[in-house]
Design a protein around this motif. Structure first.
Motif: not given
Length: 197
Positions: A30, A34, A38
């Protein structure tokens, strides 16, 4: 019997370690996903949302009358900081109470909610002569203008001509509403000779 209990404890311990490894792996996946999203988003964060060639923007006063016009060759707006870059800007104040001013430069940045214009590159300011005031001509490399407040300032070198008088200085603050100009630093003031009576 004792061997079975020891075997169960080993099995339980192995299962607990397996659960922690699985949860840790899920968390790590995760975090990596993420960070990847970004990183993918970052290159586009500062991309312009609109570009206008040969534009003209009229800012209205609170009384509903045109206060000033900003125009230029190209306007590029960035949503990340709600700022606009302008190529070859031209600012023309339309204040009814004071003489209008015309400002030109190589580039400009409009920010702070469209209340500040930062001009740079061969900034040239002209206030034509009127019955109440002589011509004002100012040149400087950079100039920050607050059009709503009718004031401007710079920390750079300034050359100013007011009628037949001229002055130079390092740094300046000017207010068109009160017609006050303050030059800073070491400068020079040249006054024309007095007319013979």
């Amino acid at each position: 019997m004792h061997k079975r209990t020891a075997h169960r404890w080993q099995l339980t311990l192995i299962m607990l370690v397996g659960v922690f490894v699985a949860v840790g792996s899920f968390w790590l996946v995760q975090v990596v996903n993420q960070a990847g999203q970004e990183e993918q988003g970052d290159p586009y964060r500062n991309e312009p949302d609109y570009i206008i060639d040969r534009f003209s923007l009229v800012r209205m006063s609170q009384a509903g009358k045109p206060a000033y016009i900003i125009s230029g060759d190209k306007l590029t707006h960035r949503p990340v900081d709600d700022a606009s870059d302008i190529e070859k800007p031209y600012v023309h104040s339309l204040s009814g109470e004071q003489p209008p001013m015309q400002m030109r430069a190589q580039s400009a940045l409009i920010d702070q909610g469209n209340t500040r214009v930062q001009l740079s590159g061969k900034v040239d300011v002209l206030r034509p002569a009127t019955a109440q005031a002589p011509v004002l001509h100012l040149t400087t490399p950079t100039l920050t203008v607050y059009p709503d407040e009718e004031r401007m300032e710079t920390a750079a070198a300034v050359a100013l001509q007011l009628g037949q008088s001229s002055a130079t200085g390092l740094g300046m603050k000017a207010n068109n509403a009160t017609r006050e100009v303050q030059l800073g630093g070491r400068g020079q003031l040249l006054l024309p000779p007095r007319a013979a009576h």
